[in-house]
Design an enzyme around this catalytic site. Structure first.
Site, PDB file in Angstrom:
ATOM      1  N   ASP A 249       0.852  -1.196   0.000  1.00 23.03           N
ATOM      2  CA  ASP A 249       0.000   0.000   0.000  1.00 23.03           C
ATOM      3  C   ASP A 249       0.884   1.241   0.000  1.00 23.03           C
ATOM      4  O   ASP A 249       1.545   1.546   0.994  1.00 23.03           O
ATOM      5  CB  ASP A 249      -0.904  -0.015   1.232  1.00 23.03           C
ATOM      6  CG  ASP A 249      -1.885   1.145   1.251  1.00 23.03           C
ATOM      7  OD1 ASP A 249      -1.820   2.002   0.364  1.00 23.03           O
ATOM      8  OD2 ASP A 249      -2.727   1.173   2.172  1.00 23.03           O
TER       9      ASP A 249
ATOM     10  N   HIS B 193      -0.183   4.343  -0.219  1.00 20.25           N
ATOM     11  CA  HIS B 193      -0.856   5.429   0.512  1.00 20.25           C
ATOM     12  C   HIS B 193      -0.929   6.736  -0.280  1.00 20.25           C
ATOM     13  O   HIS B 193      -0.952   7.818   0.311  1.00 20.25           O
ATOM     14  CB  HIS B 193      -0.167   5.679   1.856  1.00 20.25           C
ATOM     15  CG  HIS B 193      -0.245   4.523   2.796  1.00 20.25           C
ATOM     16  ND1 HIS B 193      -1.420   4.104   3.379  1.00 20.25           N
ATOM     17  CD2 HIS B 193       0.709   3.662   3.239  1.00 20.25           C
ATOM     18  CE1 HIS B 193      -1.193   3.064   4.150  1.00 20.25           C
ATOM     19  NE2 HIS B 193       0.084   2.762   4.073  1.00 20.25           N
TER      20      HIS B 193
ATOM     21  N   GLU C 207      -1.219  -1.010  -4.188  1.00 17.30           N
ATOM     22  CA  GLU C 207      -2.385  -0.198  -3.843  1.00 17.30           C
ATOM     23  C   GLU C 207      -2.071   1.295  -3.855  1.00 17.30           C
ATOM     24  O   GLU C 207      -1.087   1.744  -3.277  1.00 17.30           O
ATOM     25  CB  GLU C 207      -2.889  -0.601  -2.454  1.00 17.30           C
ATOM     26  CG  GLU C 207      -4.051   0.245  -1.945  1.00 17.30           C
ATOM     27  CD  GLU C 207      -4.553  -0.229  -0.595  1.00 17.30           C
ATOM     28  OE1 GLU C 207      -5.143   0.583   0.135  1.00 17.30           O
ATOM     29  OE2 GLU C 207      -4.348  -1.422  -0.270  1.00 17.30           O
TER      30      GLU C 207
ATOM     31  N   GLU D  19     -10.091   3.639  -2.103  1.00 14.51           N
ATOM     32  CA  GLU D  19     -10.479   4.098  -0.772  1.00 14.51           C
ATOM     33  C   GLU D  19     -10.769   5.592  -0.739  1.00 14.51           C
ATOM     34  O   GLU D  19     -11.455   6.070   0.169  1.00 14.51           O
ATOM     35  CB  GLU D  19      -9.392   3.774   0.245  1.00 14.51           C
ATOM     36  CG  GLU D  19      -8.106   4.559   0.080  1.00 14.51           C
ATOM     37  CD  GLU D  19      -7.058   4.190   1.123  1.00 14.51           C
ATOM     38  OE1 GLU D  19      -6.969   4.898   2.132  1.00 14.51           O
ATOM     39  OE2 GLU D  19      -6.356   3.187   0.914  1.00 14.51           O
TER      40      GLU D  19
ATOM     41  N   ASP E  17     -14.619   1.721   0.350  1.00 15.99           N
ATOM     42  CA  ASP E  17     -14.783   1.556   1.796  1.00 15.99           C
ATOM     43  C   ASP E  17     -16.256   1.723   2.138  1.00 15.99           C
ATOM     44  O   ASP E  17     -16.853   2.762   1.845  1.00 15.99           O
ATOM     45  CB  ASP E  17     -13.942   2.592   2.540  1.00 15.99           C
ATOM     46  CG  ASP E  17     -13.852   2.303   4.035  1.00 15.99           C
ATOM     47  OD1 ASP E  17     -14.915   2.160   4.671  1.00 15.99           O
ATOM     48  OD2 ASP E  17     -12.727   2.229   4.566  1.00 15.99           O
TER      49      ASP E  17
ATOM     50  N   HIS F 226     -11.638  -1.761   1.190  1.00 16.12           N
ATOM     51  CA  HIS F 226     -10.774  -1.068   2.152  1.00 16.12           C
ATOM     52  C   HIS F 226     -11.453  -1.172   3.517  1.00 16.12           C
ATOM     53  O   HIS F 226     -12.605  -0.827   3.678  1.00 16.12           O
ATOM     54  CB  HIS F 226     -10.641   0.397   1.728  1.00 16.12           C
ATOM     55  CG  HIS F 226      -9.774   1.221   2.613  1.00 16.12           C
ATOM     56  ND1 HIS F 226     -10.288   2.239   3.409  1.00 16.12           N
ATOM     57  CD2 HIS F 226      -8.441   1.220   2.830  1.00 16.12           C
ATOM     58  CE1 HIS F 226      -9.302   2.820   4.055  1.00 16.12           C
ATOM     59  NE2 HIS F 226      -8.174   2.219   3.739  1.00 16.12           N
TER      60      HIS F 226
END
Length: 378
Positions: free
Chosen positions: A189, A191, A216, A242, A265, A292
């Site tokens: 991930d 971010h 991700e 997400e 999410d 997510h």
């Protein structure tokens, strides 16, 4: 049956703050949910009170109608906080509907298409291999995890030449792969810390030789053509979602061919009602949904029911945290969460005695600063 009251509770999950929501009907049936902590979390109680005034007295067994009403109750798009509040109401109403009818929520969605829900462990860091091996072995021994999510940064991408960042994660992933059973899977991930698409491609190329489960969210979500470019140049599965809020945003991403896996999410997009719509769009594009889910036991429970009834579900993010207020959270067995066909609603119980104390914890995100003093994405 009518919606009678809405209460909020300031609690925590691990070291993160969390607002819990309880909606009660005139017949005493209560539904529960937790709110995504976008921040400022303290804005949620008054916002939820405002939304409750609009739905008080409505039929709680019509969550889809109420969800649509709340989306239409604002002249402009609600944004992150508004949709998270609507999601909390939506999820509490689905819990009520299941309890009132005496069935698990997934039965209301057409019934289960699988017997259990596979999960992966969110670790969110890149520890030294020996430490990682201890962690993954413990999680495998206790819960049966065979999939894990790490950070792709062994060096600070804001303070290091990016070629060195990519080289470091490539070497690290090779060591990780060789020190673990070959059936273990590892996702990474990023971010959304990167801003240049070429860096995302470099990161993917460094990971590719050791076959990551997915990469991700390497960049910000706003510019869809950048995602199409990245996916066309990557040799690894690209995942994101997400930070997307509506079915229309997911449609734009998928129409452009911008993702191999979508990660909406349930507590961000407006609840179960909207997540079902997003999953249908993804299914039409042959794309799996891997939600997510970095929150707590109520969010996990809602995701279990979504996953149970969704044909193109992939696997579910799971964060191991102890909480005082959930008596019987879904816990992995053999790397999966079992369904609870004999329990109505979400199938979990909230210990209201644990909510009498405000268990709030202060937590804020920190914005990175580059050597020249400019700020970077976190």
């Amino acid at each position: 049956m009518k919606i009678m009251s809405l209460e909020t509770f300031r609690q925590r999950v691990g070291d993160r703050p969390r607002v819990l929501v309880k909606i009660t009907t005139d017949e005493g049936v209560a539904g529960w949910s937790e709110v995504y902590n976008h921040g400022p979390d303290l804005a949620y109680p008054p916002l939820l009170s405002y939304l409750f005034e609009q739905i008080q007295g409505m039929d709680p067994l019509r969550p889809t109608a109420i969800n649509q009403f709340l989306l239409q109750s604002s002249r402009f798009p609600q944004g992150a906080l508004g949709l998270a509040a609507i999601a909390a109401i939506d999820l509490a109403l689905w819990d009520i509907a299941g309890k009132a009818l005496g069935v698990p929520v997934y039965r209301l969605l057409g019934g289960a298409v699988r017997d259990r829900v596979r999960v992966y462990a969110g670790l969110y860091s890149a520890p030294d291999v020996a430490e990682l091996r201890d962690t993954t072995s413990a999680l495998h021994d206790r819960y049966g995890f065979t999939a894990f999510k790490l950070s792709p940064y062994r060096r600070d991408p804001n303070r290091t030449r990016f070629g060195l960042v990519a080289r470091a994660i490539g070497e690290y992933f090779g060591d990780v792969r060789h020190s673990h059973p070959e059936e273990f899977e590892f996702a990474f991930d990023a971010h959304a810390c990167l801003w240049e698409p070429r860096q995302a491609v470099e990161l993917g190329a460094a990971l590719a030789p050791n076959e990551p489960l997915f990469l991700e969210e390497p960049i910000r979500p706003e510019h869809v053509p950048a995602w199409a470019r990245i996916r066309s140049e990557l040799a690894v599965p690209l995942a994101t979602g997400e930070c997307l809020y509506s079915p229309q945003e997911f449609l734009a991403l998928l129409t452009a061919g911008g993702a191999d896996i979508v990660q909406p999410d349930i507590c961000v997009v407006g609840g179960l009602t909207q997540l079902v719509r997003i999953a249908a769009i993804a299914d039409a594009h042959y794309v799996p949904v891997t939600p997510h889910n970095p929150l707590g036991p109520l969010a996990t429970a809602a995701n279990v029911h979504f996953a149970a009834a969704t044909t193109n579900f992939g696997l579910l993010e799971y964060k191991v945290d102890d909480v005082s207020w959930c008596q019987d959270p879904y816990l992995p067995v053999d790397g999966h969460l079992d369904l609870r066909p004999d329990r109505p609603g979400w199938g979990v119980e909230v210990d209201e005695s644990a909510l009498t104390t405000d268990d709030w914890v202060s937590w804020t995100r920190r914005v990175p600063v580059r050597p020249d003093g400019s700020t970077a994405w976190m």
